[in-house]
Structures are given as C-alpha cells and as structure tokens.
Scaffold this active site. Structure first.
Site, PDB file in Angstrom:
ATOM      1  N   CYS A   1      42.910  32.245  55.020  1.00 37.22           N
ATOM      2  CA  CYS A   1      43.435  31.753  53.734  1.00 37.22           C
ATOM      3  C   CYS A   1      42.328  31.163  52.861  1.00 37.22           C
ATOM      4  O   CYS A   1      41.560  30.317  53.315  1.00 37.22           O
ATOM      5  CB  CYS A   1      44.491  30.699  54.038  1.00 37.22           C
TER       6      CYS A   1
ATOM      7  N   TYR B   1      45.933  36.535  42.600  1.00 37.77           N
ATOM      8  CA  TYR B   1      47.331  36.563  43.069  1.00 37.77           C
ATOM      9  C   TYR B   1      48.263  36.983  41.932  1.00 37.77           C
ATOM     10  O   TYR B   1      49.256  37.679  42.151  1.00 37.77           O
ATOM     11  CB  TYR B   1      47.749  35.184  43.599  1.00 37.77           C
TER      12      TYR B   1
HETATM   13  N1  LIG Z   1      50.275  26.094  48.992  1.00 38.73           N
HETATM   14  C1  LIG Z   1      49.238  26.376  48.129  1.00 38.73           C
HETATM   15  C2  LIG Z   1      47.964  26.880  48.733  1.00 38.73           C
HETATM   16  C3  LIG Z   1      48.013  27.227  50.149  1.00 38.73           C
HETATM   17  C4  LIG Z   1      48.633  28.578  50.394  1.00 38.73           C
HETATM   18  O1  LIG Z   1      49.254  29.220  49.563  1.00 38.73           O
HETATM   19  N2  LIG Z   1      48.411  29.038  51.576  1.00 38.73           N
HETATM   20  C5  LIG Z   1      49.018  30.278  51.983  1.00 38.73           C
HETATM   21  C6  LIG Z   1      48.062  31.143  52.751  1.00 38.73           C
HETATM   22  S1  LIG Z   1      46.720  31.735  51.799  1.00 38.73           S
HETATM   23  C7  LIG Z   1      50.150  29.931  52.898  1.00 38.73           C
HETATM   24  O2  LIG Z   1      50.018  29.063  53.737  1.00 38.73           O
HETATM   25  N3  LIG Z   1      51.272  30.636  52.779  1.00 38.73           N
HETATM   26  C8  LIG Z   1      52.395  30.411  53.622  1.00 38.73           C
HETATM   27  C9  LIG Z   1      53.676  30.537  52.852  1.00 38.73           C
HETATM   28  O3  LIG Z   1      53.580  30.789  51.653  1.00 38.73           O
HETATM   29  O4  LIG Z   1      54.745  30.373  53.456  1.00 38.73           O
HETATM   30  C10 LIG Z   1      49.652  27.257  47.026  1.00 38.73           C
HETATM   31  O5  LIG Z   1      50.446  28.191  47.242  1.00 38.73           O
HETATM   32  O6  LIG Z   1      49.185  27.013  45.939  1.00 38.73           O
END
Ligand SMILES: N[C@@H](CCC(=O)N[C@@H](CS)C(=O)NCC(=O)O)C(=O)O
Length: 350
Positions: A59, A190
């Site tokens: 990540c 993204y």
């Molecule tokens: N939570 C934050 C950053 C962290 C993030 O998105 N991490 C992702 C992996 S790159 C994650 O843990 N995704 C799990 C999910 O969305 O359930 C965001 O979306 O801005």
C-alpha cells in the site's frame, strides 16, 4: 482541501477504493483521527515499545510510514507488523506470519484491532494503522498525520543523525507541494483507475498529467522536491512513482507515458530508490499482487502481469550532478533491521 479533511460524501464506502458508475472517484478521508503524541493529550502518549505500526508493503500510504520510520530510525521504538499483500472485503490478514497471526498482537485480521477500538467500526479497515499493544486497539489510521507525527511527536526516539523531513523554514512550501501532490498525483492515479465513466476518467487523466508535467519541469533543475534535502514531500511522491509502471500505467489507465519515459521523474525516482530507506522498503511482487488481485472490478480474473522489467531501477541516474545533500546535516540510515528485509526475489536491489 487538507489531505486529512473530513468528508461526509455519501458515496464513501468502506475504505473508498471502488468506482461508482458514471461518477468521479472520491476517497473516504474519514479516519480515526486521535493522535499518538508526546504529551498524550489524545489518550495515546508516545512510549517506546508500546505501539505497533501495521503497514502492508503493497500500500502506498503504508509504504510512506515504513520509509519515514526507517529514515528516522524508529525501529526499536515502534515495531512493524506486515499483513500480506491482499485482503478480502473484511480485512487485511497476517497471512505471511507463522500460523497466520501477527506475532505481537496475536490477531489474524487487522479488523480485530479496529473492533477493539469500536465494535461497530463502520468504515474501511485500512493500513497504515498504529495499534496500542497494551489494549490491542487501533490508536490512529490517519495516514497523513502518522508520518508528520513520527517526525515531530516521536523526536525523542529518533536515531542519531536522523534527517529533518519537515524543515521549519520550508514548511509553507512543503505543505503546498504536499497538497498538490496528494490531490493530483497520490490520489490522482486512483481517480483515473476508479473513474466510473469516460468523462470522469478523461478529467482525472488531464489533472494527473498536468501535475506530472509540472513535476517533470520542477525536478529537471533540482534534485529534490523542496529545498536541497530529502523531505516528507519526496517520501509522498516516491511511493506513487515506484508503483507507476508496474501498476498505475496499465491497471489504472494512467498511460500517456511510462515513468521511464519522463527523464527527470525517472531519474528522481531511481535516485530515491537507490537511497537507503526508500528502495529497501519496496516489494514489487506484493505491490502487483495487491492491486491486480484485490481490484476484481478492474481485473476480474485476477491475473498478475509478469512485467515490467525492473532492472532499470538500479541503473545510474546522474542526479548527483544537481547537487543536494540527501540527508542534510544528518546521515543515511544503517542496514535494514533483521526480519524486515524485503524478499530478494521481489526487488532488483542487491
Ligand atoms: N484510508 C486511506 C489510506 C489508506 C488506504 O486506502 N489503504 C488501502 C490500501 S492501499 C486500504 O487499506 N484499503 C482497505 C479498504 O479499503 O478496505 C484512504 O483511503 O485515503
């Protein structure tokens, strides 16, 4: 907009990485915003050995925290838990650890630490997260604040020679660059990948490349993003650039150019990759596995591409000619801690 701003957008789901038909992608930026601070004002005082940083190598947001922890030499003060590269709709899992459990927290799923904090926790089970080992609960998952706090609140536990990643006299410029890099690049890729329709994608693509062109120009004449030393801004840009050709170019359709076709950005990314604390945290196999296997809406059969050839990452970059003092008045971090080395089969670094 601040990158830790609260948003009440009803399209936000769990974690925010998904597309909505016809719509632009919006990231869920509602976090557990309690902070781990030196004075403990928010209930989580900095204490060496008390917290565990849970950060999947795959990540980009978690990779930031791994890099900053290593640059500052916080390995002994803040331990590192590493979930595997993939997760299901419930959670990240500790599938790389013996018996599938994190050896310190004793849990199989990161979800357990979120539910310890809030049994009804309604949002994404995201990394990075800092877990309080005395209670087993997540103290914070506010990724943007985590790295800033490692620099400031954890200062008493930095190694000798730790660099200043947030130079005060450059703070305004740093914040401005970070804001633009977050909205247009870190999150911009993204926005391309999860665009829900052609128009949303077209707009996202234009925004991304406008800022990548700006960065290409800026980095043509200077070695680092802000000032002549490595700062938090470089860490933040690096984690997106290192994923660009293996993932974002194809999987997220950010394909005007490859990173390797942008001379300044490619030189800059290789320079950082070859700097201790950056490339030695990067696991290309886990990165590819994460994106191509988890995002089945974009890649239904889950095939992970074999390319690209990664050998270019360790070729000479020539950026020393631009001057700069990578660690300022500090020094490079030492060797990677025992047990934290990236699998040699997953990196071109030797
Ligand atoms: N939570 C934050 C950053 C962290 C993030 O998105 N991490 C992702 C992996 S790159 C994650 O843990 N995704 C799990 C999910 O969305 O359930 C965001 O979306 O801005």
């Amino acid at each position: 907009m601040s990158d830790s701003a609260t948003s009440e957008n009803p399209e936000h789901g769990r974690g925010g990485t998904y597309s909505v038909k016809g719509k632009a992608y919006t990231r869920d930026t509602r976090y557990l915003t309690t902070r781990v601070t030196a004075d403990g004002a928010e209930g989580y005082p900095v204490e060496p050995g008390r917290y565990r940083l849970v950060a999947a190598r795959a990540c980009p947001w978690a990779n930031r925290a791994i890099i900053v922890r290593r640059l500052l030499g916080l390995e002994d003060a803040l331990s590192l838990g590493l979930p595997g590269p993939t997760h299901d709709e419930r959670s990240w899992t500790f599938d790389l650890d013996p018996d599938g459990r994190d050896p310190v927290l004793g849990i199989e799923r990161l979800q357990e630490a979120y539910f310890k904090r809030d049994p009804e926790y309604p949002r994404g089970i995201t990394v990075p997260a800092i877990v309080d080992t005395t209670t087993g609960e997540v103290a914070t998952n506010d990724f943007a604040q985590i790295t800033l706090d490692l620099s400031t609140e954890w200062r008493a536990h930095h190694r000798d020679g730790a660099p200043d990643l947030l130079p005060q006299r450059r703070r305004d410029e740093l914040d401005e660059v970070n804001r633009r890099v977050f909205t247009e690049v870190n999150n911009g890729v993204y926005r391309c990948g999860f665009a829900g329709g052609q128009q949303a994608y077209d707009e996202a693509y234009e925004r991304l490349w406008t800022t990548l062109d700006w960065l290409e120009e800026r980095l043509t004449g200077q070695r680092y993003l802000v000032g002549d030393t490595i700062t938090e801004a470089d860490v933040r840009l690096f984690t997106t650039l290192v994923r660009f050709d293996p993932v974002y170019h194809g999987h997220f359709k950010c394909n005007r150019n490859k990173l390797a076709e942008m001379p300044a950005l490619w030189g800059y990314a290789r320079d950082l990759f070859q700097t201790p604390g950056f490339g030695d945290t990067v696991d290309f196999a886990q990165i590819k596995s994460h994106y191509y296997e988890v995002h089945r809406d974009l890649n239904p059969n889950g095939i992970v591409p074999l390319g690209p050839d990664l050998s270019g990452w360790v070729t000479p970059h020539g950026r020393e000619a631009l001057g700069g003092r990578p660690f300022g008045d500090g020094t490079a971090p030492g060797p990677v801690a025992e047990g934290e080395r990236v699998d040699p089969a997953h990196t071109p670094l030797r």
